[in-house]
Structure formats: structure tokens, C-alpha cells
Design a protein around this motif. Structure first.
Motif, short mmCIF file in Angstrom:
data_model
loop_
_atom_site.label_atom_id
_atom_site.label_comp_id
_atom_site.label_asym_id
_atom_site.label_seq_id
_atom_site.Cartn_x
_atom_site.Cartn_y
_atom_site.Cartn_z
N UNK A 256 61.25 -4.18 39.04
CA UNK A 256 60.53 -3.04 40.11
C UNK A 256 59.32 -3.72 40.46
N UNK A 257 58.35 -4.50 39.86
CA UNK A 257 57.26 -4.59 40.37
C UNK A 257 57.05 -6.13 41.47
N UNK A 258 58.34 -6.50 41.68
CA UNK A 258 58.65 -7.60 42.37
C UNK A 258 58.00 -7.39 43.93
N UNK A 259 57.93 -6.33 44.20
CA UNK A 259 57.73 -6.02 45.69
C UNK A 259 55.98 -6.02 45.62
N UNK A 260 55.32 -5.59 44.84
CA UNK A 260 53.89 -5.73 44.77
C UNK A 260 53.34 -7.15 44.52
N UNK A 261 54.10 -7.70 43.67
CA UNK A 261 53.82 -9.14 43.14
C UNK A 261 53.94 -10.17 44.47
N UNK A 262 55.05 -9.84 45.31
CA UNK A 262 55.08 -10.61 46.44
C UNK A 262 53.96 -10.47 47.52
N UNK A 263 53.63 -9.33 47.53
CA UNK A 263 52.31 -8.86 48.22
C UNK A 263 51.19 -9.46 47.91
N UNK A 264 51.12 -9.58 46.68
CA UNK A 264 49.82 -10.01 46.02
C UNK A 264 49.87 -11.66 46.17
N UNK A 265 51.10 -12.33 46.21
CA UNK A 265 51.20 -13.51 46.38
C UNK A 265 50.93 -13.84 47.70
N UNK A 266 51.29 -13.02 48.58
CA UNK A 266 51.20 -13.18 50.16
C UNK A 266 49.60 -13.35 50.58
N UNK A 267 49.06 -12.40 49.77
CA UNK A 267 47.42 -12.11 49.85
C UNK A 267 46.64 -13.55 49.44
N UNK A 268 47.37 -14.22 48.46
CA UNK A 268 46.59 -15.36 47.88
C UNK A 268 46.89 -16.52 48.67
N UNK A 269 47.66 -16.45 49.58
CA UNK A 269 47.91 -17.70 50.42
C UNK A 269 46.68 -18.00 51.43
N UNK A 270 46.46 -19.36 51.30
CA UNK A 270 45.44 -19.79 52.19
C UNK A 270 45.75 -20.83 53.14
N UNK A 271 45.46 -20.60 54.47
CA UNK A 271 46.07 -21.97 55.32
C UNK A 271 44.82 -22.88 55.27
#
Length: 361
Positions: A256-271
């Protein structure tokens, strides 16, 4: 076996299990924690300031209906000092949007908020029914997404608001992260998890439900007995997002935490800086004045393709070259009205009338 008591208040009988945390809690505690989490998202991100005029993107669906209810509740409870409006876009989808707008009009009466409805037909001279008749159901969501974004900004400008809030929830944002990864869309991947966005010539836009699970929004609407429209768009089943949604639901079932985990992963991406240097600089469309990374914005390009009978020519850069090869656009081609940025917009007073439509003065 005796019924479980609420894990939070330890007094009332537990009525539900939160999809987000797994806690078994009572109805009142669920309302409180849901609203408090949205309030914390708003305050921690400093989304508003007293006196802001805020338009709620209202479709009549569960997300926007709950958003309108919660924004009104929090505005009164915590004295945000906001002037709230409902802003709806009529895409022109017979049997779907016309019905959902009736729900929005009821919400306008229920929540005592002024309502503005802006249609694709009014702004672009095309309805989604007419667009789908020409392009089919493969790329229709591209037209709708591009047209809706600009329509929201234009509608907000008419209302003279400072800010647009939309009902995008945690599931939506996680799906967008997955879609951008699967498409290799680096530019969007770097900004798709931002809770608040604003270009130089666009109105501030934010997502108070960024961390709210879709299932909990449905539960909130159900237990609060809110009036919302639940039918899926008749043109969306073939959308590319559907594949990301199915994948995300499978992940959520296992974790169930996969949704928030994916968002936090996206927040950590840097271009990387060298990648940013290759991206196009934002400018304004020479035809309609809206923000664009090219001489013509995406909406003007898509509309020109429709008007010239080459609808799919605006989808990709390669297809656009085919349109350019046909020569310049005819002088009598239908175009989008010129966009005046918010900084030069006068505030227009809006009063709700009995039919749910605003009168302006």
C-alpha cells in the motif's frame, strides 16, 4: 469476538480501515485525520496567504467535489481568509460532461461558491465530440489535456483569481511519475511531483491532495454523503495513463505504501545541468500570447491542424513538419483569443445567478 475500537480515540467502534496506513478507525476520526493531513500539506507548503482569490477546478467528480468541500471546511476552521470560486471547463462530451456539470451547479448551491463555466466551443470553436469524430480515440486525450490546461488559466483570468487548485491526488501523481519514466520524458519527470507550479505568464496552480489516496477520497465522499458524479469519461478507456493506473493498482495491492514511495522517488529526481541546457526556453505564443516553448503554443498548433483538416499534425514534431510543408495557415483560419497574463488582468466581480452561471460587472 467483540468489535474493534478505534485505534485513535479508543472509544468509538472502528468503522473502516485506512488504505493509506492500515489503521482501523471510526468515522469521525477518519474525517479528522483526512482533513488534518490536507491542512498540513497546505500549511507546510505555504500554498495560500490571506486575501487570496482561489479557483477550485470543478468537474463534478469525486476528487474536485471533495476538494471543494474540504477547502471550504478548512478555510472556515483555520481562517485561511480565502475567497473561493468554482471553475468548470465544458469539453463538450455529450452524455458525460453535460451531466457532470449539473452536479457542479448543485455543488455551487450547496457550498455557496460563485461558479464560472468556460467551454471548448466558446474558446476554440470545437467540442471534444467533434474532435474525436475527426481524430478518433487514439490521441484525443492529448487534445483534451492541452486545451483544458489553457482553458483553466483563461477562466481563472476572467474570475480575477490568484490561484487555481485541482483535485489531483497521490494516485494521479504516482501514475504521472510512472508515465514519464516509461516515455523517457525527462523534462516533465523533473517537475511532475511539484505541489505548486507557476510560469511567468500563468496563474499559480497547486494540488492540496498531493498525498491523499484516491481510495480515501472515495471513502470520505461516501461517508460524508457528498453529491458527486461517478461516471468515467467515455473517451478515456484507451488513454495511455490507463496502463500506468493498472500497474500502480497491482503495486498498491502488494504494498500500500507504493503510491507515496513513488511520489517521494519522483521528488528525489534531479535533472542534470547539461540536460537542462538542452531544454527549450519558455516564451509566449506569437498567435495567442499563451506560454510556449515554440513560436506557436501546443493549443494553437492542435487547433490549426483541426482547422486545416490535418488534426494529427499537431501531435508530434515530425507530424508538424508535414503541416508546415503544406504552406502557411490561411488568413481566415479560426484562432484562439489573445491571452492577457494575470499581471495585467483587472479583477472582475462575479455573482452567482440562479442558474449557476455568473454575471460579471
Amino acid at each position: 469476538m467483540s468489535p474493534r475500537t478505534c485505534a485513535l480515540c479508543a472509544t468509538n467502534k472502528a468503522m473502516l480501515k485506512r488504505p493509506k496506513t492500515g489503521q482501523q478507525i471510526c468515522r469521525d476520526c477518519f474525517f479528522y485525520v483526512f482533513e488534518t493531513e490536507v491542512h498540513n500539506t497546505i500549511t507546510q507548503s505555504s500554498l495560500f496567504k490571506p486575501g487570496d482569490r482561489v479557483a477550485i477546478g470543478a468537474s463534478g467528480g469525486k476528487d474536485s467535489t471533495v476538494l471543494a468541500y474540504v477547502m471550504k471546511t478548512l478555510n472556515e476552521r483555520y481562517q485561511y481568509g480565502l475567497d473561493l470560486f468554482l471553475l468548470s471547463i465544458d469539453e463538450g462530451i455529450t452524455g458525460y460532461r453535460d451531466d457532470s456539470l449539473e452536479t457542479v451547479k448543485r455543488n455551487q448551491q450547496q457550498y455557496s461558491m460563485p461558479l464560472k463555466i468556460l467551454s471548448y466551443d466558446e474558446l476554440y470553436g470545437w467540442t471534444m465530440d467533434a474532435i474525436v469524430a475527426q481524430v478518433g480515440k487514439k490521441n484525443n486525450c492529448t487534445f483534451c489535456g492541452v486545451f483544458r490546461r489553457q482553458a483553466l488559466d483563461r477562466g481563472a483570468t476572467v474570475l480575477g483569481v490568484d490561484h487555481i487548485v485541482t483535485g489531483h491526488n497521490a494516485d494521479d501523481i504516482a501514475e504521472t511519475v510512472l508515465m514519464n519514466i516509461m516515455r523517457g520524458d525527462i523534462a516533465r519527470l523533473g517537475r511532475c511531483t511539484a505541489i505548486c507550479t507557476q510560469g511567468e505568464d500563468t496563474i499559480k496552480r497547486s494540488k492540496p491532495f498531493k498525498y491523499a489516496y484516491e481510495k480515501e477520497i472515495v471513502m470520505y465522499a461516501y461517508f460524508k454523503k457528498l453529491d458527486y458524479f461517478s461516471t468515467e469519461c467515455i473517451y478515456s478507456p484507451d488513454a495511455y495513463r490507463g496502463h500506468a493506473r493498472v500497474f500502480l493498482k497491482d503495486l498498491e495491492a502488494a504494498r500500500p505504501s507504493a503510491i507515496i514511495d513513488i511520489i517521494h522517488s519522483g521528488e528525489a529526481f534531479e535533472v542534470r545541468e547539461e540536460v537542462k541546457a538542452t531544454q527549450k526556453v519558455q516564451q509566449t505564443c506569437k498567435r495567442c500570447g499563451y506560454m510556449s516553448s515554440n513560436d506557436l503554443c501546443k493549443a494553437c498548433t492542435l487547433l490549426e491542424g483541426l482547422e486545416r483538416g490535418m488534426a494529427n499534425s499537431g501531435i508530434t514534431d515530425r507530424a508538424r513538419k508535414k503541416l508546415d510543408a503544406e504552406g502557411p495557415a490561411p488568413e481566415n483560419i479560426r484562432t484562439i483569443p489573445f491571452y492577457n497574463p494575470p499581471s495585467s488582468t483587472l479583477v472582475i466581480a462575479v455573482e452567482a445567478t440562479n442558474d449557476g452561471k455568473p454575471s460579471t460587472s
